[in-house]
Design a protein around this motif. Structure first.
Motif, PDB file in Angstrom:
ATOM      1  N   MET A 590     -40.109  24.552 -24.125  1.00  0.00           N
ATOM      2  CA  MET A 590     -41.443  24.056 -23.821  1.00  0.00           C
ATOM      3  C   MET A 590     -42.341  25.141 -23.230  1.00  0.00           C
ATOM      4  SD  MET A 590     -40.409  20.309 -22.377  1.00  0.00           S
ATOM      5  CE  MET A 590     -39.125  19.380 -23.217  1.00  0.00           C
ATOM      6  N   GLY A 591     -42.209  26.344 -23.769  1.00  0.00           N
ATOM      7  CA  GLY A 591     -43.066  27.436 -23.334  1.00  0.00           C
ATOM      8  C   GLY A 591     -42.658  28.069 -22.026  1.00  0.00           C
ATOM      9  N   ARG A 592     -41.528  27.629 -21.449  1.00  0.00           N
ATOM     10  CA  ARG A 592     -41.058  28.200 -20.183  1.00  0.00           C
ATOM     11  C   ARG A 592     -39.776  28.975 -20.419  1.00  0.00           C
ATOM     12  NH1 ARG A 592     -41.675  22.511 -16.940  1.00  0.00           N
ATOM     13  NH2 ARG A 592     -43.925  22.540 -16.683  1.00  0.00           N
ATOM     14  N   ILE A 593     -39.656  30.101 -19.720  1.00  0.00           N
ATOM     15  CA  ILE A 593     -38.435  30.904 -19.819  1.00  0.00           C
ATOM     16  C   ILE A 593     -37.694  30.801 -18.491  1.00  0.00           C
ATOM     17  CG2 ILE A 593     -37.489  33.225 -20.085  1.00  0.00           C
ATOM     18  CD1 ILE A 593     -39.935  33.878 -21.829  1.00  0.00           C
ATOM     19  N   PHE A 594     -36.445  30.329 -18.560  1.00  0.00           N
ATOM     20  CA  PHE A 594     -35.591  30.256 -17.379  1.00  0.00           C
ATOM     21  C   PHE A 594     -34.418  31.210 -17.563  1.00  0.00           C
ATOM     22  CE2 PHE A 594     -37.481  25.964 -17.527  1.00  0.00           C
ATOM     23  CZ  PHE A 594     -38.064  25.931 -16.266  1.00  0.00           C
ATOM     24  N   LYS A 595     -33.989  31.830 -16.445  1.00  0.00           N
ATOM     25  CA  LYS A 595     -32.840  32.728 -16.460  1.00  0.00           C
ATOM     26  C   LYS A 595     -31.784  32.217 -15.493  1.00  0.00           C
ATOM     27  CE  LYS A 595     -35.526  37.033 -17.088  1.00  0.00           C
ATOM     28  NZ  LYS A 595     -35.700  38.395 -16.518  1.00  0.00           N
ATOM     29  N   CYS A 596     -30.529  32.577 -15.778  1.00  0.00           N
ATOM     30  CA  CYS A 596     -29.468  32.293 -14.836  1.00  0.00           C
ATOM     31  C   CYS A 596     -29.776  33.079 -13.554  1.00  0.00           C
ATOM     32  CB  CYS A 596     -28.122  32.717 -15.421  1.00  0.00           C
ATOM     33  SG  CYS A 596     -26.742  31.934 -14.599  1.00  0.00           S
ATOM     34  N   GLY A 597     -29.715  32.418 -12.416  1.00  0.00           N
ATOM     35  CA  GLY A 597     -30.061  33.060 -11.148  1.00  0.00           C
ATOM     36  C   GLY A 597     -31.474  32.777 -10.694  1.00  0.00           C
ATOM     37  N   ILE A 616     -35.838  22.683  -3.922  1.00  0.00           N
ATOM     38  CA  ILE A 616     -35.660  24.019  -4.499  1.00  0.00           C
ATOM     39  C   ILE A 616     -34.174  24.320  -4.662  1.00  0.00           C
ATOM     40  CG2 ILE A 616     -35.899  26.501  -4.024  1.00  0.00           C
ATOM     41  CD1 ILE A 616     -38.623  25.996  -2.902  1.00  0.00           C
ATOM     42  N   GLY A 617     -33.812  24.847  -5.837  1.00  0.00           N
ATOM     43  CA  GLY A 617     -32.422  25.211  -6.123  1.00  0.00           C
ATOM     44  C   GLY A 617     -32.355  26.506  -6.910  1.00  0.00           C
ATOM     45  N   THR A 618     -31.149  26.831  -7.364  1.00  0.00           N
ATOM     46  CA  THR A 618     -30.921  28.066  -8.128  1.00  0.00           C
ATOM     47  C   THR A 618     -30.151  27.737  -9.399  1.00  0.00           C
ATOM     48  OG1 THR A 618     -30.772  29.305  -6.065  1.00  0.00           O
ATOM     49  CG2 THR A 618     -29.950  30.401  -8.038  1.00  0.00           C
ATOM     50  N   ILE A 619     -30.608  28.271 -10.533  1.00  0.00           N
ATOM     51  CA  ILE A 619     -29.884  28.068 -11.796  1.00  0.00           C
ATOM     52  C   ILE A 619     -28.574  28.841 -11.729  1.00  0.00           C
ATOM     53  CG2 ILE A 619     -29.889  28.503 -14.293  1.00  0.00           C
ATOM     54  CD1 ILE A 619     -32.876  28.005 -14.297  1.00  0.00           C
ATOM     55  N   SER A 620     -27.459  28.110 -11.862  1.00  0.00           N
ATOM     56  CA  SER A 620     -26.144  28.748 -11.744  1.00  0.00           C
ATOM     57  C   SER A 620     -25.456  28.927 -13.097  1.00  0.00           C
ATOM     58  CB  SER A 620     -25.231  27.924 -10.822  1.00  0.00           C
ATOM     59  OG  SER A 620     -25.115  26.591 -11.290  1.00  0.00           O
ATOM     60  N   GLN A 621     -25.896  28.171 -14.123  1.00  0.00           N
ATOM     61  CA  GLN A 621     -25.245  28.291 -15.439  1.00  0.00           C
ATOM     62  C   GLN A 621     -26.166  27.769 -16.540  1.00  0.00           C
ATOM     63  OE1 GLN A 621     -21.782  25.824 -16.047  1.00  0.00           O
ATOM     64  NE2 GLN A 621     -20.891  27.172 -17.564  1.00  0.00           N
ATOM     65  N   VAL A 629     -28.110  22.888 -18.417  1.00  0.00           N
ATOM     66  CA  VAL A 629     -28.379  23.906 -17.404  1.00  0.00           C
ATOM     67  C   VAL A 629     -27.938  23.337 -16.062  1.00  0.00           C
ATOM     68  CG1 VAL A 629     -30.199  25.123 -16.139  1.00  0.00           C
ATOM     69  CG2 VAL A 629     -30.304  24.985 -18.632  1.00  0.00           C
ATOM     70  N   ALA A 630     -27.151  24.104 -15.296  1.00  0.00           N
ATOM     71  CA  ALA A 630     -26.712  23.663 -13.972  1.00  0.00           C
ATOM     72  C   ALA A 630     -27.590  24.313 -12.911  1.00  0.00           C
ATOM     73  CB  ALA A 630     -25.247  24.027 -13.743  1.00  0.00           C
ATOM     74  N   VAL A 631     -28.072  23.498 -11.985  1.00  0.00           N
ATOM     75  CA  VAL A 631     -28.879  23.993 -10.858  1.00  0.00           C
ATOM     76  C   VAL A 631     -28.187  23.585  -9.565  1.00  0.00           C
ATOM     77  CG1 VAL A 631     -31.122  23.903  -9.699  1.00  0.00           C
ATOM     78  CG2 VAL A 631     -31.014  23.762 -12.190  1.00  0.00           C
ATOM     79  N   LYS A 632     -28.043  24.543  -8.652  1.00  0.00           N
ATOM     80  CA  LYS A 632     -27.419  24.239  -7.362  1.00  0.00           C
ATOM     81  C   LYS A 632     -28.488  24.002  -6.310  1.00  0.00           C
ATOM     82  CE  LYS A 632     -22.746  26.060  -7.572  1.00  0.00           C
ATOM     83  NZ  LYS A 632     -21.766  26.994  -6.985  1.00  0.00           N
ATOM     84  N   TYR A 633     -28.410  22.822  -5.659  1.00  0.00           N
ATOM     85  CA  TYR A 633     -29.282  22.471  -4.541  1.00  0.00           C
ATOM     86  C   TYR A 633     -28.427  22.407  -3.283  1.00  0.00           C
ATOM     87  CZ  TYR A 633     -32.657  20.996  -8.116  1.00  0.00           C
ATOM     88  OH  TYR A 633     -33.518  20.959  -9.188  1.00  0.00           O
ATOM     89  N   ASP A 634     -28.611  23.376  -2.387  1.00  0.00           N
ATOM     90  CA  ASP A 634     -27.794  23.445  -1.167  1.00  0.00           C
ATOM     91  C   ASP A 634     -26.308  23.312  -1.493  1.00  0.00           C
ATOM     92  OD1 ASP A 634     -29.820  23.834   0.747  1.00  0.00           O
ATOM     93  OD2 ASP A 634     -30.318  21.706   0.714  1.00  0.00           O
TER      94      ASP A 634
END
Length: 725
Positions: A590-597, A616-621, A629-634
């Motif tokens: 959808m026009g957005r680029i996400f990276k691991c990390g 707010i979280g961090t893309i882990s995988q 896509v896995a995102v870690k929140y705390d």
């Protein structure tokens, strides 16, 4: 005269989800290198063969490119194209590595095998019964999705939204779109009125039809609620709808009447309740907002009629208990506040940083627990709840978790029929609580319990609709305590001193860089937005990490007033992602680029995943085979399907509004005149009070002065204070 071009699609370079404008690279037989193709090409996947009609043009910056007017798609026939197609993430269960294995085994017949003899896939390493079932279902779904997508593509809908439409309605998608395309705006996150209206036009809905007028009025009200209002004024709503739709007032008035008769909106005479300026006007509510505001007011008034149970403890006993449990001496102001909260059914404690709100909460907790009362602690966000837990040494939950939201039952399990098991409920960061959440909270407060709301009323109001804490204070229907004394230790922090100076309309004490001593508040003067951007980059990547030993991702947060512009969230995130995240493990949707990390933020409440607007979280995988896509929140992992990635945005830089309830070691805040429309005192105040150790303002003193002088932010249209009086 248009030309025809045919070739294999290699990759998508750029895709804009709103306009559907696409830039892609095509491998065309007989032409060396790649051909750049531009145009509205929403339903294409790497590896497919495209047949396009259009014209060659010379772009002044990018050179020769083919501008497509129409196109058709066919599945690839060559091995290389098949491998690219299967490895694109289109089919769940097949990623790049599995695509290679399939092509190695079946060659050019790989797609044919999946279509007609899927059981043969069991002979490929890594494919068992479970994965085979996943692949078969995904292949069948994508075939059906493609039919829907091809239909929707012709009606201006992007790939990502087409997948969501299919997920929502299945095989009924085309029928729903034809019958009432405006349903899409209500049913599917991300598809607003503008996209639905564009589709409606394509499927033949008349411009002045009642269905369009009704949808347009509802959209205007939703937009006003998105701006923080709970209702709109009738004349304002009609005028906005007229401007939006470009149709006559008579059709809109008929639609208005229809919506009121069908109880989709509620009209309410304002009378003198909101002052003479509003006399003769009507408040127009979407029905859910009216129910929340009236329900909240009625429940609060009902709670206030129930007497407070005595703690059977005199003032001297209370003092001894606090001193014994906390080993501290409260100030006179804090003692007065404590006495108020102990004797009131509902009370509010407000004050800026360093005024002892946290110490007071601990004292309130000590007294009630010492009297054997059951106390629950809560806050609007996970981070705020975690901080409350850390400072009190007691469990604190998010309000959603405390009220036991159940996704399957689509509601909170704690309510008036099943109230909270508590004698006292203390809610921190209460300024963030919107009208809906406060309504559900007070519904779950037992009639015999005490409610204490703690927050900083000078901060920005909630992201959601309403201005609940301010309205409750203004109503005068419950006691509100304002803590004003800044404690000695807090007075040593320029962050806290300047926050109070700004809140009182004074200019902050500004520090320039000093090599010998580190301070906690700096102002860097810079009037060129490009140089402001470069300075932010240098601060994040080099200067702050080196001098203050703070981590660029976990400790430093860039906050900004706006989304657009050189130092708006969109551009800042693009630049900071490039500088701070070197990962090549990327996914584009959808026009957005996400990276691991990547540092990312959730932008809507998702009760099923238990993540909420502003988390707010961090893309882990990034898993292309399962398309998740896995995102870690705390530390807690949350899985997103690729089609759900529009719920996330990059969070290297976030708006000040979205930062509420969060706390960061360091805050960098650009204050430039380009943000003129949003420069206001409570925005600057909120931004700097998010920082624990360091604040850096970058911009001009003129812009800062404009913000501090502007103490009249946009009034939110609510009637809660009036209803409570």
């Amino acid at each position: 005269m248009s030309e025809t071009l045919e070739g294999q699609m290699e990759r998508i370079v750029y895709f804009d989800d709103r306009s559907l404008y696409t830039v892609a690279r095509l491998k065309v037989r007989g032409i060396a290198g790649h051909v750049t193709v531009v145009g509205q090409l929403p339903v294409i996947t790497p590896g497919e063969v495209l047949r396009l009609s259009g014209d060659w043009e010379m772009h002044p910056k990018y050179g020769q490119q083919f501008k497509a007017a129409t196109y058709s798609v066919s599945l690839p026939a060559q091995i290389k194209g098949i491998q690219k197609y299967l490895g694109s993430g289109l089919i769940r269960g097949i990623g790049p590595e599995m695509a290679k294995r399939l092509v190695d085994k079946f060659g050019a017949k790989a797609l044919e095998i999946i279509e007609h003899s899927p059981e043969d896939l069991l002979g490929v390493a890594g494919i068992g019964e479970k994965r085979l079932e996943m692949i078969q279902k995904a292949w069948e779904d994508q075939r059906e999705v493609r039919d829907v997508m091809i239909f929707l593509q012709g009606h201006g809908v992007s790939t990502g939204y087409s997948a969501k439409i299919f997920k929502q309605y299945g095989k009924d998608a085309i029928r729903v779109v034809r019958e009432n395309p405006y349903r899409l705006a209500a049913d599917i996150f991300g598809i607003g009125f503008v996209i639905a209206d564009r589709i409606a036009e394509k499927v033949g809905v008349s411009k002045d039809s009642l269905i369009r007028a009704e949808a347009g009025i509802c959209h205007v009200l939703e937009k006003m609620c998105g701006e923080g209002h709970v209702y709109g004024l009738d004349e304002d709503v009609l005028k906005r709808a007229e401007d939006l739709l470009g149709i006559g007032r008579s059709v809109l008035e008929t639609a208005f009447s229809n919506l009121a008769a069908s109880k989709r909106i509620v009209l309410e005479e304002i009378g003198d309740g909101q002052g003479p300026a509003f006399k003769g006007m009507k408040a127009v509510y979407l029905v859910a907002f009216h129910a929340a505001e009236t329900g909240l007011a009625n429940r609060v008034k009902a709670l206030l009629t129930v007497p407070v149970q005595s703690l059977e403890m005199n003032a001297e006993q209370t003092k001894k208990l606090v001193q014994k449990r906390l080993a501290i001496v409260l100030s006179r102001e804090q003692w007065s506040a404590l006495e108020t909260t102990l004797s009131a059914k509902i009370s509010i404690v407000t004050g800026g940083p360093g005024t002892g709100k946290t110490t007071l909460v601990k004292a309130i907790l000590a007294v009630f627990e010492g009297a054997g009362k059951r106390v629950l602690l809560a806050a609007p966000t996970g981070r705020a709840a975690k901080r409350l837990s850390e400072v009190t040494g007691r469990e604190a939950k998010t309000i959603h978790r405390m009220l036991a939201y159940n996704f399957r039952a689509s509601g909170f399990q704690k309510n008036e029929q099943n109230p909270l098991d508590a004698d006292v409920v203390i809610v921190d960061e209460a300024s963030m609580v919107d009208v809906f959440l406060m309504y559900h909270l007070v519904k779950a407060i037992p009639a015999t319990a005490v409610l204490i709301l703690v927050g900083d009323v000078y901060q920005l109001p909630s992201v959601g609709s309403g201005n609940v804490l301010r309205d409750m204070i203004d109503s005068g229907s419950m006691p509100a305590v304002f803590l004003t004394e800044i404690f000695r230790q807090a007075r040593e922090s320029l962050i806290i001193v300047n926050a109070h100076q700004i809140n009182q309309g004074g200019f902050p004490t500004l520090s320039t860089s000093n090599r010998q001593t580190l301070q906690d508040f700096y102002f860097i003067e810079q009037d060129d937005p490009e140089k402001v951007l470069a300075t932010i980059l240098e601060l994040c990547c080099v200067r702050i990490p080196e001098r203050f030993r703070l981590h660029p991702l976990s400790d430093i947060q860039v906050l900004t007033p706006m989304h657009k512009g050189i130092v708006g969230t969109v551009n800042l995130n693009r630049v900071l992602q490039k500088a701070l995240n070197p990962s090549n493990d990327t996914i584009e949707r959808m026009g957005r680029i996400f990276k691991c990390g990547d540092k990312v933020m959730q932008v809507r409440n998702n009760y099923q995943k238990e993540v909420f607007n502003g988390d707010i979280g961090t893309i882990s995988q990034i898993d292309r085979e399962t398309q998740k896509v896995a995102v870690k929140y705390d530390g807690r992992p949350v899985a997103y399907d690729f089609a759900e990635l529009d719920e996330l945005v990059l969070a290297y830089a976030v708006s000040v509004h979205k930062s509420q309830g969060s706390e960061y070691a360091a805050v960098i805040l650009p204050v430039v005149t380009q943000h003129f429309v949003l420069l206001q005192r409570n925005l600057i105040y909120t931004g700097i009070t998010r920082a624990k150790e360091l604040v850096v303002l970058i911009g001009t003193k003129q812009a800062l002065a404009i913000a501090i002088k502007n103490d009249r932010p946009q009034r939110r249209m609510t009637r809660l204070s009036f209803r409570l009086q």
